[in-house]
Every structure is written in C-alpha cells, then in structure tokens.
Design an enzyme around this catalytic site. Structure first.
Site, short mmCIF file in Angstrom:
data_model
loop_
_atom_site.label_atom_id
_atom_site.label_comp_id
_atom_site.label_asym_id
_atom_site.label_seq_id
_atom_site.Cartn_x
_atom_site.Cartn_y
_atom_site.Cartn_z
N ARG A 248 88.75 11.21 55.34
CA ARG A 248 89.59 11.23 56.54
C ARG A 248 90.18 9.83 56.73
O ARG A 248 89.45 8.89 57.03
CB ARG A 248 88.72 11.62 57.74
N HIS A 252 88.96 10.18 63.94
CA HIS A 252 88.82 11.63 64.12
C HIS A 252 90.04 12.22 64.85
O HIS A 252 90.59 13.25 64.45
CB HIS A 252 87.54 11.95 64.90
N TYR A 261 81.92 3.07 63.92
CA TYR A 261 80.94 3.72 63.03
C TYR A 261 81.27 3.62 61.54
O TYR A 261 80.51 4.11 60.71
CB TYR A 261 80.72 5.18 63.43
C1 LIG Z 1 81.02 24.43 68.37
C2 LIG Z 1 81.61 23.06 68.57
N1 LIG Z 1 80.81 21.99 68.62
C3 LIG Z 1 81.34 20.76 68.76
C4 LIG Z 1 82.71 20.59 68.87
C5 LIG Z 1 83.31 19.20 69.01
N2 LIG Z 1 83.87 18.83 67.71
C6 LIG Z 1 85.20 18.95 67.49
S1 LIG Z 1 85.60 18.50 65.94
C7 LIG Z 1 84.02 18.09 65.56
C8 LIG Z 1 83.66 17.55 64.21
C9 LIG Z 1 83.82 18.53 63.11
O1 LIG Z 1 83.60 17.87 61.88
P1 LIG Z 1 84.00 18.58 60.53
O2 LIG Z 1 83.63 20.01 60.57
O3 LIG Z 1 83.45 17.77 59.41
O4 LIG Z 1 85.59 18.53 60.55
P2 LIG Z 1 86.56 17.25 60.50
O5 LIG Z 1 86.96 16.95 61.93
O6 LIG Z 1 85.81 16.13 59.87
O7 LIG Z 1 87.73 17.66 59.71
C10 LIG Z 1 83.19 18.33 66.65
C11 LIG Z 1 81.73 18.06 66.66
C12 LIG Z 1 83.51 21.75 68.83
N3 LIG Z 1 84.84 21.68 68.90
N4 LIG Z 1 82.95 22.96 68.65
#
Ligand SMILES: Cc1ncc(C[n+]2csc(CCOP(=O)(O)OP(=O)(O)O)c2C)c(N)n1
Ligand SMILES: [Mg+2]
Length: 332
Positions: A248, A252, A261
């Site tokens: 990435r 985020h 981090y």
């Molecule tokens: C069920 C749920 N838990 C927490 C969140 C908050 N949240 C949004 S994106 C994210 C991280 C997801 O990481 P990843 O699956 O690795 O995807 P990336 O953003 O790295 O592409 C979180 C914890 C959410 N949207 N839905």
C-alpha cells in the site's frame, strides 16, 4: 529485446497497452483525489495506489459481458476496467447527485453500478464475499456461464465472512474467484501480526480449492492466475483463491497518518517496485511503447482527469429531500 511474456499469454500488443493505460488512469485519478482532499474540496480518499497491477491484471482476465465483480474499496482499477468512467468516479469523490454508485449518499470506494455488473458493497469489510458466493450459486442453478470475482484485503481474510463464503463455495463447487489483495497492512497492523500461517493462499486447502500467491506488481502474472481460475470456474471445477502481493503506497486513507506505524524508508523502498513504472519499463523493453507514445498516453489521461474533475466539481448536489428516498416505501 526482452522476452515477450504477454504474447505467450495470448495478449496482443493493443491489449497490454490498454492495461497500462487503465493502470495509469487509476493512478492519476487517485493522485488528483488526494490533491482535492488536501485542498478541502472532497471529504475522503481511499487509494488504489500500488494495487493497480493486481486489479487490472485480474479484471482483464474476466468476461465483462457475463461475469460479476464484487470489488472492495481500493478497486478503482477493477471498476474502470468494467466500464465505470473517470467522470463517474469523480462524481462519487465530490458526492454529487449524478454519482452512479450511490447518488452521493455513500463514501467514495463503495462501488456499485448495475449496468456494468459491479455489485454494490457495504462498509463492514468482507461482507461482499458471501454475496459473491450467492451470485455464483444462483448462476449455477440457472445454468448461466458466469463466474463471480470478489476481492478483499489480507486483514479482511480473517473475517468470518471469508471463511464461511470460501467453505460454501468449496463444498458446492461454485464458480467464484476469491482474490486477496495483500498490501502488507490492515490500517496500522502489519502482515506478521495478522496471519499465523505464512500465506493467505495457504487457507485454500481448508476449503478444498487451489490457492496461489502471485506477484501483485506484475499485471501479467495476475492475469494468468485469474484467467486459469475463471476457466476452472466455467468448467464447473469450483472456486480458486488468488493472493496478490503488493504494497500500500499511500496511508490507509486520507484520515490516516502512516508515519506513526511504518518508516518512510520502507515506503520509499516499495516505491522502487511501483507497478506503473515496472510495467511501463516492460512495455518499452518489448517495443510496445516508446517515449513518444508514453507522453501521448500521459497527456490524454491528464486531459481526461482534468475534464472529469471540472465536470464533477460543477455538478449539482442531490436535492436534500432525496435523502428520504429508498428508506421507506413510497405512497403510490
Ligand atoms: C467488520 C469491520 N471491521 C473493521 C472495519 C474498519 N476497517 C476498515 S478498513 C480496515 C482494514 C482492512 O485491512 P485489509 O483487509 O488488509 O485491507 P486494506 O485496507 O489493507 O486494503 C478496517 C479494520 C470495517 N470497515 N469493518
Ligand atoms: Mg491490507
């Protein structure tokens, strides 16, 4: 001249140029959105940067007429390939009434467009996975020649929805392609604190399907893996789990400060493997693109991004009364 890898995959010079252009378009729309956000014009950005090769390599391996995509919030490359335009994406960034995804009601990144077989998603991560499995089941029951393609992050592969969906698809041999875009982080949590197994693809064996891990910075490698998965699905042999490994390149989201981090050195190192640069270099090595045509592509894309920005910025907001629509049944 370097080895021509795309010919071996049955991809013409025109097709790989189209892939490159789509990657560049996604990148340039995304970069513009950050500028608009930082200048206070749009509320939120969640980026595709660093994942364009995985998204576009995969989407090019699908059949836009028959297949359904269930993208997650970073998948600008997938939705552009399936027919969403730069203008439509900008309308969503500005939350304007003409946004085809939600009419300006949802945050950007909640892609959905019926005419392009892009199935709308929800904000809780991974809820799109069981939906993809359900559509594949419906397709199988109706004897349709379709596959469903669903994406999610590696952090999201820990959610129950992934495991339940994968198990059901494995048991019923449904034509689903599960693609995990492993970008090494789930917000601030690094990959080594997310998984107890080595690879996300190791999880496939538990659900009776093949699992492969490919270089997510190489659109041709991703194309090959997803094409094989789509062919397998169409032959009735069931689902496949594809894990694409990339990085990435942005925080985020526009509300995150990644300096808390991870080190700027780590990000700088990842940028040396930026898929836009490495795929552009490949196209030049095999003689498909040169400096002149690269400039021409770049100019054309910047014009498109500028026009899309102007259009969306000047477009109308939704009528406030319309917020009441689609909530309660309307009186006839
Ligand atoms: C069920 C749920 N838990 C927490 C969140 C908050 N949240 C949004 S994106 C994210 C991280 C997801 O990481 P990843 O699956 O690795 O995807 P990336 O953003 O790295 O592409 C979180 C914890 C959410 N949207 N839905
Ligand atoms: Mg992630």
């Amino acid at each position: 001249m370097a080895e021509n890898r795309h010919k071996e995959l049955g991809l013409s010079d025109e097709k790989v140029l189209e892939m490159y252009e789509t990657m560049l378009l996604a990148r340039k729309i995304d970069e513009r959105m950050w500028l608009l956000n930082r200048s206070g014009k749009i509320p939120f950005v969640i980026s595709c940067q660093g994942q364009e090769a995985a998204q576009i390599g995969a989407a090019f391996a699908l059949d836009k007429e028959k297949d359904y995509v269930l993208p997650y919030y970073r998948d600008m490359g997938v939705v552009l390939t399936f027919g969403m335009t730069a203008q439509e994406l900008m309308l969503s960034g500005f939350a304007k009434a003409e946004d085809p995804n939600s009419g300006g009601r949802q945050m950007p990144g909640h892609f959905g467009q019926k005419k392009n077989n892009i199935v709308t998603g929800s904000s809780p991560v991974t809820t799109q996975v069981p939906h993809a499995v359900g559509i594949a089941l419906a397709g199988k029951m109706e004897k349709k020649d379709l596959v469903t393609f669903v994406t999610f992050g590696e952090g999201s592969s820990n959610q129950g929805d992934f495991h339940e969906g994968a198990n059901f698809a494995g048991v019923h041999k449904l034509p689903v392609i599960f693609m995990c875009e492993n970008n090494k982080y789930a917000i601030s949590v690094p990959i080594e604190k997310q998984l107890a197994c080595e690879k996300v693809s190791d999880r496939a064996i538990g659900y009776g399907m093949p699992g492969v891990t490919v270089d997510g910075n190489d659109p041709l490698e991703v194309y090959k893996a997803v094409k094989e998965a789509a062919d397998r699905g169409r032959r009735g042999e069931g689902p496949t789990l594809v894990e694409t490994v990339s990085y990435r390149l942005t925080p985020h989201s526009s509300d995150d400060d990644d300096r808390s981090y991870r080190s700027p050195d780590e990000v700088a190192k990842a940028k040396t493997n930026d898929p836009i640069i490495t795929f552009g270099a490949y196209l030049k090595e095999v003689g498909v693109m040169n400096d002149d045509s690269e400039k021409e592509i770049n100019d054309r894309i910047m014009k498109l991004v500028n026009e899309a920005t102007d259009y969306a910025e000047n477009a109308a907001y939704a009528d406030p009364e319309s917020a009441l629509k689609y909530v309660y049944a309307e009186e006839k």
